[in-house]
Design an enzyme around this catalytic site. Sequence first.
Site, PDB file in Angstrom:
ATOM      1  N   LEU A  89       0.700  -1.298   0.053  1.00  0.00           N
ATOM      2  CA  LEU A  89       0.209  -0.114   0.054  1.00  0.00           C
ATOM      3  C   LEU A  89       0.697   1.225   0.020  1.00  0.00           C
ATOM      4  O   LEU A  89       1.823   1.282   0.423  1.00  0.00           O
ATOM      5  CB  LEU A  89      -0.856   0.009   1.320  1.00  0.00           C
ATOM      6  CG  LEU A  89      -1.929  -1.044   1.263  1.00  0.00           C
ATOM      7  CD1 LEU A  89      -2.478  -0.828   2.737  1.00  0.00           C
ATOM      8  CD2 LEU A  89      -2.847  -0.645   0.393  1.00  0.00           C
ATOM      9  N   GLU A 121     -10.596   0.505   7.648  1.00  0.00           N
ATOM     10  CA  GLU A 121      -9.890  -0.432   8.702  1.00  0.00           C
ATOM     11  C   GLU A 121      -8.854  -0.285   9.355  1.00  0.00           C
ATOM     12  O   GLU A 121      -7.894   0.545   9.027  1.00  0.00           O
ATOM     13  CB  GLU A 121     -10.006  -1.862   7.917  1.00  0.00           C
ATOM     14  CG  GLU A 121      -9.354  -1.967   6.984  1.00  0.00           C
ATOM     15  CD  GLU A 121      -9.663  -3.195   6.147  1.00  0.00           C
ATOM     16  OE1 GLU A 121      -9.125  -3.628   5.372  1.00  0.00           O
ATOM     17  OE2 GLU A 121     -10.987  -3.381   5.949  1.00  0.00           O
ATOM     18  N   LYS A 123      -4.962  -0.698  10.397  1.00  0.00           N
ATOM     19  CA  LYS A 123      -3.739  -1.171   9.454  1.00  0.00           C
ATOM     20  C   LYS A 123      -3.020  -1.929  10.664  1.00  0.00           C
ATOM     21  O   LYS A 123      -2.253  -1.387  11.478  1.00  0.00           O
ATOM     22  CB  LYS A 123      -2.865  -0.222   8.894  1.00  0.00           C
ATOM     23  CG  LYS A 123      -1.637  -0.736   8.010  1.00  0.00           C
ATOM     24  CD  LYS A 123      -0.871   0.209   7.321  1.00  0.00           C
ATOM     25  CE  LYS A 123       0.269  -0.510   6.415  1.00  0.00           C
ATOM     26  NZ  LYS A 123       1.169  -1.221   7.077  1.00  0.00           N
ATOM     27  N   GLU A 181      -3.525 -10.773   8.003  1.00  0.00           N
ATOM     28  CA  GLU A 181      -2.090 -10.243   8.804  1.00  0.00           C
ATOM     29  C   GLU A 181      -2.137 -11.222   9.992  1.00  0.00           C
ATOM     30  O   GLU A 181      -3.273 -11.498  10.644  1.00  0.00           O
ATOM     31  CB  GLU A 181      -2.458  -8.899   9.039  1.00  0.00           C
ATOM     32  CG  GLU A 181      -1.032  -8.327   9.727  1.00  0.00           C
ATOM     33  CD  GLU A 181      -0.190  -7.520   8.538  1.00  0.00           C
ATOM     34  OE1 GLU A 181      -0.813  -7.737   7.253  1.00  0.00           O
ATOM     35  OE2 GLU A 181       0.554  -6.576   8.758  1.00  0.00           O
ATOM     36  N   LYS A 298      -9.994   2.053   1.819  1.00  0.00           N
ATOM     37  CA  LYS A 298     -10.320   1.346   0.595  1.00  0.00           C
ATOM     38  C   LYS A 298     -11.560   1.910  -0.273  1.00  0.00           C
ATOM     39  O   LYS A 298     -12.289   1.905   0.527  1.00  0.00           O
ATOM     40  CB  LYS A 298     -10.286  -0.106   0.474  1.00  0.00           C
ATOM     41  CG  LYS A 298      -8.985  -0.702   1.164  1.00  0.00           C
ATOM     42  CD  LYS A 298      -9.215  -2.166   1.816  1.00  0.00           C
ATOM     43  CE  LYS A 298      -7.849  -2.760   2.451  1.00  0.00           C
ATOM     44  NZ  LYS A 298      -8.082  -3.997   2.979  1.00  0.00           N
ATOM     45  N   CYS A 416      19.265   8.660  48.771  1.00  0.00           N
ATOM     46  CA  CYS A 416      18.540   9.267  47.995  1.00  0.00           C
ATOM     47  C   CYS A 416      18.843  10.683  47.623  1.00  0.00           C
ATOM     48  O   CYS A 416      19.275  11.433  48.032  1.00  0.00           O
ATOM     49  CB  CYS A 416      16.952   9.402  48.815  1.00  0.00           C
ATOM     50  SG  CYS A 416      15.748  10.551  48.051  1.00  0.00           S
TER      51      CYS A 416
HETATM   52  S1  IVH Z   1      -4.678  -4.382   2.204  1.00  0.00           S
HETATM   53  C1  IVH Z   1      -3.607  -4.433  -2.161  1.00  0.00           C
HETATM   54  N1  IVH Z   1      -5.561  -4.185   4.785  1.00  0.00           N
HETATM   55  O1  IVH Z   1      -0.043  -3.432   5.120  1.00  0.00           O
HETATM   56  C2  IVH Z   1      -3.488  -3.954  -0.509  1.00  0.00           C
HETATM   57  N2  IVH Z   1      -3.159  -4.373   4.292  1.00  0.00           N
HETATM   58  O2  IVH Z   1       1.614  -2.061   3.169  1.00  0.00           O
HETATM   59  C3  IVH Z   1      -3.105  -5.234   0.000  1.00  0.00           C
HETATM   60  N3  IVH Z   1      -1.856  -4.529   6.294  1.00  0.00           N
HETATM   61  O3  IVH Z   1       1.130  -6.132   3.006  1.00  0.00           O
HETATM   62  C4  IVH Z   1      -2.910  -4.799   1.737  1.00  0.00           C
HETATM   63  N4  IVH Z   1      -3.531  -3.981   7.592  1.00  0.00           N
HETATM   64  O4  IVH Z   1       0.528  -6.559   5.529  1.00  0.00           O
HETATM   65  C5  IVH Z   1      -4.444  -4.091   3.910  1.00  0.00           C
HETATM   66  N5  IVH Z   1      -6.317  -3.596   6.793  1.00  0.00           N
HETATM   67  C6  IVH Z   1      -5.042  -3.941   5.929  1.00  0.00           C
HETATM   68  C7  IVH Z   1      -4.104  -4.110   6.441  1.00  0.00           C
HETATM   69  C8  IVH Z   1      -2.949  -4.292   5.515  1.00  0.00           C
HETATM   70  C9  IVH Z   1      -2.232  -4.454   7.537  1.00  0.00           C
HETATM   71  C10 IVH Z   1      -0.609  -4.610   5.835  1.00  0.00           C
HETATM   72  C11 IVH Z   1      -0.506  -5.660   5.043  1.00  0.00           C
HETATM   73  C12 IVH Z   1       0.220  -5.249   3.623  1.00  0.00           C
HETATM   74  C13 IVH Z   1       0.637  -3.970   4.231  1.00  0.00           C
HETATM   75  C14 IVH Z   1       0.587  -3.022   3.052  1.00  0.00           C
END
Ligand code: IVH
Length: 693
Positions: A89, A121, A123, A181, A298, A416
Amino acid sequence: MAANASATAHATERIAQLKSELEQHNRNYYVLDQPTIADGEWDKLFHELVALETQYPELLTVDSPTQRVGGKPLDMFAEVTHRVPMLSLGNAFSDADIDNFDRRCREGLSLTDTMIEYACEPKFDGLAISLTYVDGVFVQGATRGDGAVGEGVTENLKTIKSIPLAIKDQHKPALLEVRGEVIMLRKDFDKLNARQAARDEKLFVNPRNAAAGALRQLDSKLTAARPLTFFAYGIGAVEGVSVPTTHSALMAWLETLGFPVARQRGVVKGVEGLREFYQHIGETRPRLPYVIDGVVYKVNRFDQQQTLGFVSRAPRFAIAHKFPAEEATTVLLGIDVQVGRTGAITPVARLQPVFVGGTTVSNATLHNEDEIRRKDLRIGDTVVVRRAGDVIPEVAAVIIEKRPANAGTFVMPTRCPECDSAIVKLEGEAIARCTGGLICPAQRKQALLHYAERRAVDIEGLGDKLVEQLVDAGVVHTPADLYRLGLAALSNLDRMAEKSATNLLAAIEKSKHTTLAKFLFGLGIRHIGETTAKDLAKYFGNLDAIMDANVEQLLEVHDVGPVVAQSLRQFFDEPYNREVVEQLRACKVTWPETETQQGRGSQAENASNAASGADLGVFHGKTVVLTGTLGAMSRDEAKDKLETLGAKVAGSVSKKTDYVVAGAEAGSKLDKAVELGVAVLDEAQFLSMLSDK
Ligand code: IVH
């Protein structure tokens, strides 16, 4: 032009340097699981490289770390080629970045006036994995690897209880790749590190590294011993089933199939909605059960996602909005000690200031001496500093590779730093303490507040703001100084109206008439709670006897063990504490002297002596439990009254309970009393029995 040529030369050099540095850190982190840089620092270098490559596109090469998603897979695991590549991302750090993202999406969809619907959502800060289900059965799991080829970690993933081994649905798709994840929950991480510490083994820096290490175990039994969790956030290849048409519906569908999905999800409209979501999650972040490093937005509709497509290796329709990094590396300049409110000595790291968790941090708690040994911290070390939410910054780990030859060790002071009293560490305790008690300025404020507590001598209206002012103004040093206060001193304080000053002086005056137990409790001696103070007062009858009692004599008292006895002796062995007691007596703080029980034989005899006394009330010798709210008095007052009448007030109901006094909104204790057939008194009955005695 010469100026341009020199700028380009400079950029070429810097890019080469960044590339090699990032590659090395990448290897240490992804392949070896031995991070040599904090995530925040890595991000900084990475973004500097992205910026330079954007400015000088001609300098971008295929071997740049910006052109790969993760590290190379370890060759011990089978290689797994992803049917659909696992992408990365783009990151956003500011409101402007988000405005640009939304604008690009609207332009891409030719929506100038309509707001886009986004699924939002958390991360997760863990490891991306792909789970393959054939005819509804989990057949293969793989890490992201370089995005195209990952490592087969099927057996390890099977040990993760939140990953379904079979899909929960009648219409099982012929093929489904679930993406998500693997993380370690904070509570599991804390437990794991506590276990490591107990075994004198190396502590994990953060849940992410602990999870990464666990997933890369060749022996899945070792993975099973580390508590991992999985959250789904998308899908890869799919065959034989029609999937929902939006991301939010997809998440709901995955949930029905048995996959864990984040609870903190949302669907919002437009950039304003994104901002609100970010703000909200940012506020709840420290309380979330897992570590997140941002939120992901997204475009919700899949048809719109498809229109927007991908750029390089990241989707145009999604972005990660990062929170300020919670970790950073810096240098440990020195270790001081701080005296806490109860005399606890806390070593504090003096750090080269570093920006972490949204602020500049120059101090961090080191908890206690054992912690310093366990982390093997030396002065001069490069350390990882963590500041999560509002939590006090802490030193998470040391980067041993960067230790200078002349790194110094920490030695706990014996006196102290605030009051020069002895610092002691009692056997079996991790915390060293200043024995200064009331002399120590750092402990004074707390001591004064404790002295003024209702359960102690009870000075109404003497709260922490006031104590702070009185101590800071140098007007009050010890509780005795409170009795020397006059209107003039009080009116000099901020926001102190004459009326409140008069009231306070009256409350102070009133507190002069107290009981020995309350006074003793009010001195704030460690381990001397309200009950112990009462037991001591009852046993010795007068203060001098307590102050002069040796450990053996103290141990004679009901419920007084070696820790309490030692604490009492230490307190009264400090001449300053005795001096304060004398001053309080000189200020005419008094209590009724009671007959001493000392020297009258054992406690049992004392009890029977007392029992033979005349006029014992209905509560004498009874065990009473208070529950609910009384209208006529507080719980503490009721407790005081009952104890004066010779009752024992217990915290929970058992068969040994004689009475349960149930006030308004009495809860489970009342249920228990009914269940055990214990006599229940309502407030009216209780009050009438009190007046009968
Ligand atoms: S979507 C096409 N959603 O962030 C995009 N990634 O830098 C696919 N990650 O490799 C990823 N939470 O390890 C997505 N809610 C979330 C996420 C998430 C953590 C991580 C994942 C990904 C990285 C992208």
